[in-house]
Design a protein around this motif. Structure first.
Motif, PDB file in Angstrom:
ATOM      1  N   ALA A   1      -3.033   0.608  -5.836  1.00  0.00           N
ATOM      2  CA  ALA A   1      -2.209  -0.588  -5.628  1.00  0.00           C
ATOM      3  C   ALA A   1      -0.728  -0.274  -5.813  1.00  0.00           C
ATOM      4  O   ALA A   1       0.131  -0.768  -5.059  1.00  0.00           O
ATOM      5  N   SER A   2      -0.398   0.569  -6.796  1.00  0.00           N
ATOM      6  CA  SER A   2       1.005   0.939  -7.015  1.00  0.00           C
ATOM      7  C   SER A   2       1.541   1.758  -5.854  1.00  0.00           C
ATOM      8  O   SER A   2       2.694   1.577  -5.426  1.00  0.00           O
ATOM      9  N   ALA A   3       0.715   2.682  -5.328  1.00  0.00           N
ATOM     10  CA  ALA A   3       1.146   3.480  -4.183  1.00  0.00           C
ATOM     11  C   ALA A   3       1.378   2.597  -2.965  1.00  0.00           C
ATOM     12  O   ALA A   3       2.384   2.753  -2.248  1.00  0.00           O
ATOM     13  N   LEU A   4       0.474   1.663  -2.715  1.00  0.00           N
ATOM     14  CA  LEU A   4       0.660   0.752  -1.592  1.00  0.00           C
ATOM     15  C   LEU A   4       1.870  -0.157  -1.810  1.00  0.00           C
ATOM     16  O   LEU A   4       2.555  -0.535  -0.853  1.00  0.00           O
ATOM     17  N   SER A   5       2.138  -0.505  -3.060  1.00  0.00           N
ATOM     18  CA  SER A   5       3.315  -1.329  -3.346  1.00  0.00           C
ATOM     19  C   SER A   5       4.596  -0.595  -2.974  1.00  0.00           C
ATOM     20  O   SER A   5       5.572  -1.207  -2.507  1.00  0.00           O
ATOM     21  N   GLU A   6       4.616   0.726  -3.179  1.00  0.00           N
ATOM     22  CA  GLU A   6       5.765   1.507  -2.715  1.00  0.00           C
ATOM     23  C   GLU A   6       5.918   1.393  -1.204  1.00  0.00           C
ATOM     24  O   GLU A   6       7.028   1.325  -0.669  1.00  0.00           O
ATOM     25  N   ALA A   7       4.791   1.366  -0.513  1.00  0.00           N
ATOM     26  CA  ALA A   7       4.823   1.335   0.942  1.00  0.00           C
ATOM     27  C   ALA A   7       5.307  -0.011   1.476  1.00  0.00           C
ATOM     28  O   ALA A   7       6.084  -0.065   2.431  1.00  0.00           O
ATOM     29  N   VAL A   8       4.841  -1.102   0.863  1.00  0.00           N
ATOM     30  CA  VAL A   8       5.153  -2.417   1.422  1.00  0.00           C
ATOM     31  C   VAL A   8       6.424  -3.012   0.843  1.00  0.00           C
ATOM     32  O   VAL A   8       6.886  -4.062   1.309  1.00  0.00           O
TER      33      VAL A   8
ATOM     34  N   THR B   1     -11.501   9.252   1.536  1.00  0.00           N
ATOM     35  CA  THR B   1     -11.079   9.521   0.164  1.00  0.00           C
ATOM     36  C   THR B   1     -11.389  10.966  -0.196  1.00  0.00           C
ATOM     37  O   THR B   1     -12.466  11.463   0.123  1.00  0.00           O
ATOM     38  N   ILE B   2     -10.421  11.626  -0.830  1.00  0.00           N
ATOM     39  CA  ILE B   2     -10.579  13.014  -1.261  1.00  0.00           C
ATOM     40  C   ILE B   2     -10.685  13.038  -2.781  1.00  0.00           C
ATOM     41  O   ILE B   2      -9.773  12.591  -3.485  1.00  0.00           O
ATOM     42  N   LEU B   3     -11.811  13.567  -3.282  1.00  0.00           N
ATOM     43  CA  LEU B   3     -12.063  13.658  -4.716  1.00  0.00           C
ATOM     44  C   LEU B   3     -12.210  15.128  -5.097  1.00  0.00           C
ATOM     45  O   LEU B   3     -13.189  15.769  -4.702  1.00  0.00           O
ATOM     46  N   PRO B   4     -11.278  15.705  -5.848  1.00  0.00           N
ATOM     47  CA  PRO B   4     -11.426  17.103  -6.282  1.00  0.00           C
ATOM     48  C   PRO B   4     -12.635  17.252  -7.210  1.00  0.00           C
ATOM     49  O   PRO B   4     -12.751  16.541  -8.204  1.00  0.00           O
ATOM     50  N   GLN B   5     -13.533  18.167  -6.867  1.00  0.00           N
ATOM     51  CA  GLN B   5     -14.703  18.379  -7.714  1.00  0.00           C
ATOM     52  C   GLN B   5     -14.285  18.915  -9.079  1.00  0.00           C
ATOM     53  O   GLN B   5     -13.394  19.739  -9.193  1.00  0.00           O
ATOM     54  N   GLY B   6     -14.954  18.432 -10.106  1.00  0.00           N
ATOM     55  CA  GLY B   6     -14.632  18.854 -11.461  1.00  0.00           C
ATOM     56  C   GLY B   6     -13.406  18.166 -12.037  1.00  0.00           C
ATOM     57  O   GLY B   6     -12.858  18.623 -13.036  1.00  0.00           O
TER      58      GLY B   6
ATOM     59  N   PRO C   1     -10.638   0.890 -13.115  1.00  0.00           N
ATOM     60  CA  PRO C   1      -9.416   0.087 -13.009  1.00  0.00           C
ATOM     61  C   PRO C   1      -8.153   0.921 -12.864  1.00  0.00           C
ATOM     62  O   PRO C   1      -7.217   0.528 -12.164  1.00  0.00           O
ATOM     63  N   ARG C   2      -8.125   2.107 -13.514  1.00  0.00           N
ATOM     64  CA  ARG C   2      -6.925   2.926 -13.412  1.00  0.00           C
ATOM     65  C   ARG C   2      -6.724   3.444 -11.984  1.00  0.00           C
ATOM     66  O   ARG C   2      -5.601   3.514 -11.480  1.00  0.00           O
TER      67      ARG C   2
ATOM     68  N   VAL D   1     -15.117   5.144  -3.169  1.00  0.00           N
ATOM     69  CA  VAL D   1     -15.105   3.838  -2.509  1.00  0.00           C
ATOM     70  C   VAL D   1     -14.542   2.734  -3.393  1.00  0.00           C
ATOM     71  O   VAL D   1     -13.967   1.766  -2.900  1.00  0.00           O
ATOM     72  N   ARG D   2     -14.700   2.868  -4.720  1.00  0.00           N
ATOM     73  CA  ARG D   2     -14.282   1.781  -5.602  1.00  0.00           C
ATOM     74  C   ARG D   2     -12.777   1.555  -5.535  1.00  0.00           C
ATOM     75  O   ARG D   2     -12.303   0.414  -5.619  1.00  0.00           O
ATOM     76  N   CYS D   3     -12.001   2.628  -5.364  1.00  0.00           N
ATOM     77  CA  CYS D   3     -10.543   2.480  -5.289  1.00  0.00           C
ATOM     78  C   CYS D   3     -10.107   1.695  -4.058  1.00  0.00           C
ATOM     79  O   CYS D   3      -8.969   1.199  -4.000  1.00  0.00           O
ATOM     80  N   ILE D   4     -10.991   1.571  -3.060  1.00  0.00           N
ATOM     81  CA  ILE D   4     -10.655   0.836  -1.834  1.00  0.00           C
ATOM     82  C   ILE D   4     -10.510  -0.657  -2.121  1.00  0.00           C
ATOM     83  O   ILE D   4      -9.932  -1.395  -1.327  1.00  0.00           O
ATOM     84  N   GLU D   5     -11.002  -1.098  -3.279  1.00  0.00           N
ATOM     85  CA  GLU D   5     -10.765  -2.492  -3.674  1.00  0.00           C
ATOM     86  C   GLU D   5      -9.280  -2.841  -3.609  1.00  0.00           C
ATOM     87  O   GLU D   5      -8.905  -3.946  -3.197  1.00  0.00           O
ATOM     88  N   ALA D   6      -8.417  -1.913  -4.037  1.00  0.00           N
ATOM     89  CA  ALA D   6      -6.976  -2.188  -4.028  1.00  0.00           C
ATOM     90  C   ALA D   6      -6.481  -2.417  -2.610  1.00  0.00           C
ATOM     91  O   ALA D   6      -5.667  -3.317  -2.358  1.00  0.00           O
TER      92      ALA D   6
END
Length: 640
Positions: A356-363, A325-330, A349-350, A299-304
């Motif tokens: 944010a960088s991926a969305l920047s590619e989109a917009v 969101t898909i999080l690979p276990q381990g 933050p990373r 959920v934290r990455c949704i801040e971007a």
């Protein structure tokens, strides 16, 4: 309740709108009460806290209102209450009960972040859960502060508790209080903060009951559902404006504090209509060190996403509904127990940077560059030896403050913490009154902002000297390279650290004067000069990482950290010369960096427009030939 054109503007909806902001006001008053009564600077000054109101919906609990000091808690709060209440039998609870939980695998971010949950009964039934959370200054473990860099398991960290009763019918559960207070270094601060976290829930229940008395239970609950659905629809409208597609970005953490291998953070953002999937498949394996997270990147990455597509609506469970969101276990974003995950302040933050960088590619032309990408958290503690304070245990925190990235229409914000926290640093006067520390320097540093048509925000220097021997923990990333730019811009400066023996403000006031300083970490050339463009990682430095525990700052000595700024946006050869000239005049950009990164030809503080146009044309031609690229930001006028 579903909002539709037929209901817009009706008296019922107008009343629900008033009540949903009434719920937000209750959360705000809870947060104000928490900060006014907290003892530690972490909550009282830094704002590392949040308060929230949850209502039962379907099979779980949803957040209807909150007031954050620390932004990440606003996004994780809906899940924390569900993790905790899945473990705790709500039907067995009584009015005045308060649950304590700080287990990362039960929803909290790391073991330093404690969460208190209080049920609100109406007519004998639990209708709401009130929630307060804050980072505690200490909860035991090997080092003060909780960022246990160098550890590999949760067993080596602070105390960790599953959902446990802290208050029963508003009476403190003495065995649990004794356990918590007898296993940390600053029990007076911890007791004060626990009471503040509890007290703000009492305030919240009183205010919530007053709201229910005015509006009625069913209308208040309906207003909560209305708030969630209004935010959800606003988020969906924002996502729908992003072109459909799959957008992949890969970034790296410098290392895990155990090995010096970079850790990849890979994300693919998949946009389909008004929904989105954020997939971290391909990210690095679970690290040996403590820099992974148990679950919260879900959920934290949704801040971007929120910052880019829907920055104006209040955060609640509706913010999260359109996104999976898909999080690979381990992996680094979903470590498995008993892995250590106390240092969440770099991976968080990373992940936001990557999304944010991926969305920047989109917009495309409405993109933003990355922020500093590290909070550079400094945890401090020890036993005071100053006359009149002998034997007093103490603890403190500092956040140095970097810069946000440039955007398609403006320079980045300077001298602020990464969006994951949105916190502020300690009040320096409070630090010096309450701790054997003196903050000698905390200010912006020239040439730290990524170059661009719109530059990044500037980073800062933080110099602190000790009056008693002090145990220091440093949690820092972006040491190998700074925050990436966007749309052809340059990166911000990376981070650097030094130890200063026998600190003297008159001799050591210039942050670019390295004489007599011992490098702790950074990118350095053969002469010890910081050089992110051609230097070597931690060459000649005491450490091979920016994630340090057990650093003893001797009385009379100091440390100094420089944290970089945000990445730039757009071609720096297109930067408006009036703006660049103003930056040079204001000491934000040196003449040397203006020439190197922007192609500026200066005479004093003034730019020669004609000569600059010729030089920029030369650099553009060299770039076409692959012989010039925008340099990473860094001061160029060091004294060694």
């Amino acid at each position: 309740m579903t909002i539709s054109a037929e209901t817009t503007g009706t008296p019922a909806e107008f009343e629900l709108d008033i009540l949903r902001y009434g719920l937000i006001e209750v959360a705000r008053e809870m947060n104000d009460a928490l900060m006014r009564s907290a003892f530690s600077p972490v909550c009282r000054d830094i704002l590392d806290c949040t308060t929230a109101i949850h209502v039962h919906s379907g099979d779980g609990w949803e957040t209807v209102a909150q007031w954050e000091g620390c932004m990440q808690h606003a996004f994780t709060s809906p899940h924390i209450v569900n993790f905790a209440m899945d473990d705790f039998d709500v039907d067995s609870m009584q009015p005045g009960d308060v649950i304590f939980v700080n287990d990362p695998w039960r929803g909290t971010i790391h073991q330093s972040d404690v969460n208190l949950l209080r049920p609100v009964f109406v007519d004998g039934r639990v209708e709401f859960i009130l929630h307060s959370t804050s980072h505690l200054v200490d909860l035991g473990g090997p080092i003060p502060g909780g960022f246990s860099n160098g550890t590999q398991t949760a067993f080596e960290e602070q105390l960790k508790l599953p959902p446990t009763l802290l208050y029963a019918n508003d009476v403190p559960v003495r065995p649990l209080f004794n356990f918590l207070l007898e296993n940390n270094r600053v029990p007076h601060l911890v007791l004060g903060d626990l009471r503040a976290l509890y007290g703000c829930l009492v305030v919240g229940e009183r205010q919530l009951r007053a709201l229910i008395d005015r509006g009625g239970l069913e209308k208040v609950k309906a207003a909560g559902r209305y708030a969630i659905e209004a935010t959800e629809q606003s988020m969906r409208r924002g996502i729908a404006a992003v072109p459909d597609g799959d957008y992949t970005v890969e970034d790296f953490l410098d290392d895990d504090g155990i090995t010096d291998e970079p850790i990849p953070v890979r994300v693919t953002v998949k946009v389909r209509g008004d929904s989105m999937e954020i997939d971290f498949s391909g990210s690095g394996r679970q690290p040996l060190g403590n820099c992974g997270t148990a679950w919260c990147e879900a959920v934290r990455c949704i801040e971007a996403v929120k910052l880019m597509v829907d920055p104006s609506t209040p955060v609640n469970s509706g913010t999260l509904r359109p996104i999976e969101t898909i999080l690979p276990q381990g992996s680094v974003v979903c470590v498995l127990p008993p892995s250590s995950c106390s240092n969440h302040a770099d991976i968080g933050p990373r992940c936001i940077n990557a999304v944010a960088s991926a969305l920047s590619e989109a917009v495309g032309d409405r993109s933003i560059a990355c922020d500093t990408g590290t909070a550079l958290v400094i945890s401090l503690g020890g036993i005071d030896t100053r006359p009149g304070h002998e034997g007093t245990p103490w603890g403190a925190f500092a956040l140095t403050g970097g810069g946000w990235g440039g955007t398609w229409k403006e320079d980045g914000v300077s001298f602020c913490v990464t969006p994951i926290g949105n916190c502020r640093t300690s009040v320096q006067e409070h630090v010096e009154i309450e701790s054997p520390l003196i903050v000698a320097q905390h200010e912006m540093v020239l040439d730290t902002a990524g170059a661009g048509q719109y530059r990044g925000g500037l980073g800062s220097v933080y110099t602190l000297t000790a009056q008693s021997d002090t145990m220091v923990t440093v949690t820092c990333d972006r040491v190998r390279t700074g925050a990436p730019g966007a749309a052809g811009a340059g990166s911000g400066a990376p981070a650097f650290g030094w130890y200063i023996p026998d600190f003297d403000l008159e001799r050591h006031s210039d942050p670019l004067d390295l004489r007599g300083l011992e490098p702790l970490f950074g990118m350095f050339d053969d002469d010890g000069r910081p050089d992110p463009n051609g230097g070597e990682f931690c060459k000649g430095a005491r450490y091979r990482t920016g994630k340090i525990s057990g650093l003893v700052l001797k009385a009379g000595d100091a440390f100094r950290f420089i944290i970089g700024g945000g990445g730039g946006w757009g071609d720096p050869l297109l930067r408006d010369l009036d703006r660049l000239e103003e930056d040079v005049r204001n000491g934000l950009c040196s003449a040397e960096f203006a020439a190197q990164a922007y192609g500026a030809v200066l005479s004093g503080d003034h730019i020669d427009r004609s000569a600059t146009a010729e030089r920029r044309a030369e650099l553009a031609a060299l770039r076409e030939q692959g012989r010039w690229s925008v340099p990473t930001a860094a001061p160029l006028t060091w004294t060694i």
